[in-house]
Design a protein around this motif. Structure first.
Motif, PDB file in Angstrom:
ATOM      1  N   ARG A 100       0.829  -1.207   0.000  1.00 20.59           N
ATOM      2  CA  ARG A 100       0.000   0.000   0.000  1.00 20.59           C
ATOM      3  C   ARG A 100       0.864   1.258   0.000  1.00 20.59           C
ATOM      4  O   ARG A 100       0.569   2.227  -0.715  1.00 20.59           O
ATOM      5  CB  ARG A 100      -0.926   0.007   1.212  1.00 20.59           C
ATOM      6  N   ILE A 101       1.919   1.265   0.802  1.00 18.04           N
ATOM      7  CA  ILE A 101       2.804   2.423   0.862  1.00 18.04           C
ATOM      8  C   ILE A 101       3.502   2.623  -0.489  1.00 18.04           C
ATOM      9  O   ILE A 101       3.607   3.754  -0.985  1.00 18.04           O
ATOM     10  CB  ILE A 101       3.848   2.248   1.986  1.00 18.04           C
ATOM     11  N   SER A 102       3.942   1.533  -1.093  1.00 15.79           N
ATOM     12  CA  SER A 102       4.602   1.621  -2.393  1.00 15.79           C
ATOM     13  C   SER A 102       3.648   2.145  -3.454  1.00 15.79           C
ATOM     14  O   SER A 102       4.031   2.953  -4.314  1.00 15.79           O
ATOM     15  CB  SER A 102       5.145   0.244  -2.811  1.00 15.79           C
ATOM     16  N   LEU A 103       2.395   1.695  -3.416  1.00 17.17           N
ATOM     17  CA  LEU A 103       1.401   2.140  -4.383  1.00 17.17           C
ATOM     18  C   LEU A 103       1.126   3.634  -4.249  1.00 17.17           C
ATOM     19  O   LEU A 103       1.036   4.352  -5.246  1.00 17.17           O
ATOM     20  CB  LEU A 103       0.102   1.352  -4.205  1.00 17.17           C
ATOM     21  N   GLN A 104       1.021   4.118  -3.007  1.00 16.22           N
ATOM     22  CA  GLN A 104       0.794   5.542  -2.801  1.00 16.22           C
ATOM     23  C   GLN A 104       1.984   6.362  -3.284  1.00 16.22           C
ATOM     24  O   GLN A 104       1.816   7.443  -3.867  1.00 16.22           O
ATOM     25  CB  GLN A 104       0.526   5.831  -1.325  1.00 16.22           C
ATOM     26  N   ALA A 105       3.200   5.864  -3.043  1.00 12.40           N
ATOM     27  CA  ALA A 105       4.394   6.568  -3.512  1.00 12.40           C
ATOM     28  C   ALA A 105       4.422   6.629  -5.039  1.00 12.40           C
ATOM     29  O   ALA A 105       4.780   7.657  -5.631  1.00 12.40           O
ATOM     30  CB  ALA A 105       5.647   5.865  -2.987  1.00 12.40           C
ATOM     31  N   GLU A 106       4.008   5.532  -5.678  1.00 10.09           N
ATOM     32  CA  GLU A 106       3.957   5.490  -7.141  1.00 10.09           C
ATOM     33  C   GLU A 106       2.914   6.464  -7.671  1.00 10.09           C
ATOM     34  O   GLU A 106       3.151   7.186  -8.647  1.00 10.09           O
ATOM     35  CB  GLU A 106       3.637   4.067  -7.604  1.00 10.09           C
ATOM     36  N   ARG A 107       1.749   6.509  -7.032  1.00  9.42           N
ATOM     37  CA  ARG A 107       0.705   7.443  -7.443  1.00  9.42           C
ATOM     38  C   ARG A 107       1.168   8.894  -7.313  1.00  9.42           C
ATOM     39  O   ARG A 107       0.902   9.733  -8.174  1.00  9.42           O
ATOM     40  CB  ARG A 107      -0.554   7.219  -6.597  1.00  9.42           C
ATOM     41  N   LYS A 108       1.866   9.165  -6.212  1.00 12.66           N
ATOM     42  CA  LYS A 108       2.350  10.522  -5.979  1.00 12.66           C
ATOM     43  C   LYS A 108       3.368  10.917  -7.040  1.00 12.66           C
ATOM     44  O   LYS A 108       3.341  12.043  -7.558  1.00 12.66           O
ATOM     45  CB  LYS A 108       2.967  10.617  -4.587  1.00 12.66           C
ATOM     46  N   GLU A 109       4.268  10.000  -7.384  1.00  8.76           N
ATOM     47  CA  GLU A 109       5.289  10.283  -8.381  1.00  8.76           C
ATOM     48  C   GLU A 109       4.658  10.530  -9.742  1.00  8.76           C
ATOM     49  O   GLU A 109       5.047  11.469 -10.464  1.00  8.76           O
ATOM     50  CB  GLU A 109       6.271   9.117  -8.456  1.00  8.76           C
ATOM     51  N   ASN A 110       3.686   9.717 -10.120  1.00  6.88           N
ATOM     52  CA  ASN A 110       3.001   9.896 -11.402  1.00  6.88           C
ATOM     53  C   ASN A 110       2.234  11.218 -11.442  1.00  6.88           C
ATOM     54  O   ASN A 110       2.199  11.894 -12.470  1.00  6.88           O
ATOM     55  CB  ASN A 110       2.053   8.728 -11.667  1.00  6.88           C
ATOM     56  N   PHE A 111       1.623  11.570 -10.314  1.00  2.00           N
ATOM     57  CA  PHE A 111       0.886  12.832 -10.234  1.00  2.00           C
ATOM     58  C   PHE A 111       1.836  14.011 -10.428  1.00  2.00           C
ATOM     59  O   PHE A 111       1.539  14.955 -11.164  1.00  2.00           O
ATOM     60  CB  PHE A 111       0.184  12.938  -8.880  1.00  2.00           C
ATOM     61  N   LYS A 112       2.990  13.962  -9.770  1.00  2.00           N
ATOM     62  CA  LYS A 112       3.971  15.044  -9.892  1.00  2.00           C
ATOM     63  C   LYS A 112       4.441  15.186 -11.337  1.00  2.00           C
ATOM     64  O   LYS A 112       4.575  16.306 -11.854  1.00  2.00           O
ATOM     65  CB  LYS A 112       5.167  14.785  -8.979  1.00  2.00           C
ATOM     66  N   LYS A 113       4.695  14.069 -12.008  1.00  2.00           N
ATOM     67  CA  LYS A 113       5.163  14.115 -13.389  1.00  2.00           C
ATOM     68  C   LYS A 113       4.133  14.779 -14.291  1.00  2.00           C
ATOM     69  O   LYS A 113       4.491  15.587 -15.161  1.00  2.00           O
ATOM     70  CB  LYS A 113       5.465  12.692 -13.883  1.00  2.00           C
ATOM     71  N   ARG A 114       2.858  14.445 -14.080  1.00  4.79           N
ATOM     72  CA  ARG A 114       1.810  15.049 -14.909  1.00  4.79           C
ATOM     73  C   ARG A 114       1.717  16.548 -14.673  1.00  4.79           C
ATOM     74  O   ARG A 114       1.541  17.334 -15.603  1.00  4.79           O
ATOM     75  CB  ARG A 114       0.455  14.381 -14.617  1.00  4.79           C
TER      76      ARG A 114
END
Length: 267
Positions: A100-114
């Motif tokens: 779950r923590i890894s998934l949230q970190a991935e979502r945050k990174e993708n959001f920042k890139k966009r």
């Protein structure tokens, strides 16, 4: 993904009538809302907290254990504080938390890139935007344990304009209570409802019906406390044995606090 308008608290052994005078739980008695051959019933997708005995028509109910094994687990926990079970019944919560923590970190990174691709925001601004967008509304937890500070808190479920997510998740690592996942779903926000199996109810949280199950297998444990009130459904899961003594008292105190603070707040 949009959540169904109602959910199950099946791992919720006393008769639910014990709680009937203490809250606004509706009781379906012999009307099975899952029976496809039954006449149309407004309770098929109920709003609010609904209590129903799955005993007579369990084969007509989806998304529960075919053998309703949680009933035995609830009974054993009520009598002995825990149930010794097969390792497959004990969730590897530490692994789930890491996922779950890894998934949230991935979502945050993708959001920042966009956001950065627009050229209109800085990295710091993008991170703040994500945190504000994804934040849940779980009540403060530090009132009961000063060290009970979530490692990760995020929202999910349905996003309600100008209000936020109807679901909040907090992941906590605590020396006393273990690795913990706390979930709160405000079903009232979407006119949804919760159906609980009244046969499994074995605990009361602030006068509200719930189920407490502690599973152990060798050195591994899983404690699951689920309950609901007229507004929200709650679950606390831990990889520690919280079935008795001071640890159980702390768990119940935490559940009481979450219920009180959530009922006093405005969604």
């Amino acid at each position: 993904m949009k959540r169904l308008k109602f959910s199950f608290l099946t791992i919720l052994v006393a008769s639910s009538s014990v709680f009937a005078a203490q809250n606004n739980t509706k009781h379906l008695e012999d009307t099975n809302p899952f029976d496809e051959n039954a006449k149309p019933n407004i309770m098929t997708e109920p709003s609010g907290l609904v209590s129903y005995s799955f005993k007579k028509n369990s084969n007509s109910i989806v998304n529960i254990d075919p053998d309703r094994g949680y009933l035995f687990e609830a009974q054993q926990t009520k009598m002995f504080g825990r149930v010794h079970t097969h390792p497959s019944r004990v969730t590897n919560l530490k692994s789930e938390i890491q996922d779950r923590i890894s998934l949230q970190a991935e979502r945050k990174e993708n959001f920042k890139k966009r956001q950065l691709k627009t050229g209109l925001v800085s990295i710091e601004s993008a991170e703040l935007m994500f945190d504000k967008t994804m934040q849940g509304k779980l009540p403060s937890l530090t009132h009961i344990l000063p060290s009970l500070k979530p490692a990760v808190t995020y929202g999910g479920g349905n996003y309600i304009t100008n209000k936020g997510w109807d679901t909040s998740v907090s992941i906590i690592r605590n020396k006393q209570l273990g690795n913990i996942i706390i979930e709160l779903w405000n079903y009232e926000a979407t006119n949804g409802g919760v159906i609980l199996d009244s046969d499994a109810v074995n605990i009361s949280i602030m006068g509200n019906p719930g189920v407490f199950i502690v599973r152990t297998a060798g050195d591994n444990s899983e404690s699951v406390l689920s309950w609901a009130d007229e507004k929200s459904a709650y679950t606390i899961r831990s990889d520690a044995d919280l079935g008795s003594g001071e640890l159980k008292s702390k768990l119940i105190e935490l559940a009481d606090l979450i219920t009180i603070e959530n009922s006093n707040g405005e969604y």
